[in-house]
Design a protein around this motif. Sequence first.
Motif, short mmCIF file in Angstrom:
data_model
loop_
_atom_site.label_atom_id
_atom_site.label_comp_id
_atom_site.label_asym_id
_atom_site.label_seq_id
_atom_site.Cartn_x
_atom_site.Cartn_y
_atom_site.Cartn_z
N ASP A 225 -57.04 7.66 38.73
CA ASP A 225 -56.69 8.92 39.39
C ASP A 225 -57.06 8.97 40.88
O ASP A 225 -56.71 9.93 41.56
N GLU A 226 -57.74 7.96 41.38
CA GLU A 226 -57.98 7.88 42.84
C GLU A 226 -56.64 7.79 43.58
O GLU A 226 -56.53 8.19 44.74
N LEU A 227 -55.63 7.27 42.88
CA LEU A 227 -54.30 7.12 43.53
C LEU A 227 -53.72 8.47 43.96
O LEU A 227 -52.91 8.54 44.89
N PHE A 228 -54.13 9.54 43.30
CA PHE A 228 -53.61 10.87 43.68
C PHE A 228 -54.04 11.28 45.08
O PHE A 228 -53.49 12.20 45.65
N LYS A 229 -55.06 10.60 45.59
CA LYS A 229 -55.55 10.95 46.94
C LYS A 229 -54.71 10.32 48.04
O LYS A 229 -54.87 10.62 49.20
N ARG A 230 -53.82 9.41 47.66
CA ARG A 230 -52.96 8.77 48.66
C ARG A 230 -51.82 9.70 49.06
O ARG A 230 -51.48 10.64 48.36
N GLU A 231 -51.22 9.35 50.19
CA GLU A 231 -50.10 10.18 50.66
C GLU A 231 -48.94 10.19 49.65
O GLU A 231 -48.26 11.20 49.48
N ASP A 232 -48.75 9.04 48.99
CA ASP A 232 -47.68 8.98 47.97
C ASP A 232 -48.24 9.24 46.56
O ASP A 232 -47.66 8.82 45.56
N GLY A 233 -49.38 9.93 46.50
CA GLY A 233 -50.04 10.18 45.21
C GLY A 233 -49.14 10.83 44.18
O GLY A 233 -49.25 10.57 42.98
N HIS B 157 -46.22 10.17 43.47
CA HIS B 157 -45.43 9.18 42.73
C HIS B 157 -46.09 8.83 41.40
O HIS B 157 -45.43 8.35 40.48
N TYR B 158 -47.39 9.03 41.32
CA TYR B 158 -48.16 8.59 40.15
C TYR B 158 -48.35 9.70 39.12
O TYR B 158 -49.04 9.50 38.12
N ALA B 159 -47.75 10.85 39.37
CA ALA B 159 -47.98 11.98 38.46
C ALA B 159 -47.12 11.84 37.21
O ALA B 159 -45.90 11.75 37.28
N THR B 160 -47.79 11.81 36.09
CA THR B 160 -47.15 11.78 34.78
C THR B 160 -48.05 12.58 33.85
O THR B 160 -49.17 12.90 34.20
N CYS B 161 -47.55 12.93 32.69
CA CYS B 161 -48.35 13.73 31.75
C CYS B 161 -48.49 12.97 30.44
O CYS B 161 -47.46 12.59 29.88
N PRO B 162 -49.72 12.82 29.93
CA PRO B 162 -51.00 13.13 30.56
C PRO B 162 -51.20 12.28 31.82
O PRO B 162 -50.51 11.26 31.98
N PRO B 163 -52.14 12.69 32.70
CA PRO B 163 -52.31 11.96 33.95
C PRO B 163 -53.03 10.63 33.76
O PRO B 163 -53.71 10.43 32.75
N ILE B 164 -52.87 9.77 34.76
CA ILE B 164 -53.70 8.55 34.79
C ILE B 164 -55.15 9.00 34.98
O ILE B 164 -55.41 10.05 35.55
N ARG B 165 -56.07 8.21 34.45
CA ARG B 165 -57.46 8.67 34.30
C ARG B 165 -58.43 7.85 35.13
O ARG B 165 -58.08 7.36 36.18
N LYS B 166 -59.64 7.67 34.59
CA LYS B 166 -60.72 6.99 35.32
C LYS B 166 -60.95 5.61 34.71
O LYS B 166 -60.56 5.35 33.57
N PRO B 167 -61.62 4.72 35.47
CA PRO B 167 -61.88 3.37 34.95
C PRO B 167 -62.56 3.36 33.57
O PRO B 167 -62.26 2.49 32.75
N ALA B 168 -63.43 4.32 33.30
CA ALA B 168 -64.11 4.32 31.98
C ALA B 168 -63.09 4.54 30.85
O ALA B 168 -63.22 3.97 29.77
N ASP B 169 -62.09 5.38 31.11
CA ASP B 169 -61.04 5.57 30.10
C ASP B 169 -60.24 4.29 29.91
O ASP B 169 -59.92 3.91 28.78
N GLN B 170 -59.93 3.64 31.04
CA GLN B 170 -59.18 2.38 30.94
C GLN B 170 -59.93 1.38 30.05
O GLN B 170 -59.34 0.75 29.18
#
Length: 459
Positions: A272-280, A282-295
């Motif tokens: 979810d750090e990708l959401f902080k980018r200008e093209d963040g 582009h990465y929005a989907t439901c449920p959202p991408i999460r954190k490394p611990a979830d991965q």
Amino acid sequence: MNYDLVIKGGTVVSSRGETRADVAIRGEQIAAMGFDLEGTETIDATGKLIFPGALDVHTHFQLPFCGTVSADDFLSGSQAAAVGGVTTFIDFAIQAKPASVMEAVAARRAEADPKVCVDYGLHAGITEWNQNRRAEIPEIIRAGLPTFKMFMIYRSQGWQSNDGDLYAALRETSKHGGMVGVHAENNDLIESLQSEAVREQLTGCYVHALTRPTVTESEAIARAIRLADAADGRLYIFHMSTGEATDAVEEAILRGIDVHAETGPHYLLLDDELFKREDGHHYATCPPIRKPADQERLWEGLADGAIEVLATDTCTFNSEQKAMWQGDFRKIPFGMPGIELLVPLTYTHGVRGGRFPLSRMIELLCENPAKLFGLWPRKGSLRVGSDADICIFDPELSVTISYKDLVTHCDYSPFEGIAVTGWPVTTLLRGAVIVRDRRFVGRPGQGTFLAREPVGQAR
Ligand code: URP
Ligand code: ZN
């Protein structure tokens, strides 16, 4: 004996392991496996892996959604599937209430049949549960759609089912050998967090993740599991994204509940750090991408059996469509491309990355989806008599992912710049070569609708 086509010199892979063998095809089926087989045509697969064409059981091609229509239609989407080594996909016929599900099936088939380049099936999307729907279930299953999707979310889209509807559908479908898949997110909680965020004038795309914390998924999945247990139903969890939910599914499996879960490459590789980018956006989907611990927990779940299927939830929106958000996270068209990269990303990050052996990859991409969705052993298997849907895969071919090289109709890739080693080079669909040297050589309409079998005993 002479066969139509023999694939020679490769290593055949299944869940049971790897073996050197020729694969012989007659007509549309696998006819033999062994040594020194002769065919009218041969393909040299020396140094390559040979495995069943993958199944992607979760796609949304040309889906009207979020005020637009997803950019990959059944043609580009299924071509992207073919070059990615995917020979079967399962999309959705979502009920446009008050019309019936069977009307949605007819409409979807009219869109898909002339265009599809690989074989496909449809899940039945239920958006309104009532006596008509209950009465329709046996007909839907007889038409080859034994699997359903119900949305615990998307109230504003008019798709949401309540708990009573979900319970009743779990009960009714299992009586006829069906299974209900859920998009599991807690709609009330998300809407309440969204209102709070908007009151505080927070609208950037990172707020998409902030207003969908892990509990919004794990609570919904735990609830769906309880309902499935009480209803003696079969439950499938589409696009599971969190470690907490993986724990809940694992525990339910150990308790003997008939629950099966899927995750996708975006949840394993993007955070979810990708959401902080200008093209963040582009990465929005439901449920959202999460954190490394979830991965991490999802990878573990894939290896230890809690998660049985990898699928992409391909729902492509190009940058122009994504731009419709105009600074408000609630207006982003939700979804991203993926089907073309399912096999190479899984091989590189799953197998080469040491997460699981190649045999497990075949279970996750081929055998399990075929078994769970009423297509086994016709699909997902290289045994004699199965459809000759084959991926010939170069395990040493290194590629740096760029949207410019992809068939999918998108002017960016969520996986841009990721280096992979291992790429599909040749794809066969029912004995016909549809991708040669990474180029699509098949034709629209070559794929066929798959009327799938019930997924279990009536109960
Ligand atoms: O955001 C997503 N996942 N879009 C596709 C529709 C769905 O929920 O599966
Ligand atoms: Zn969904």
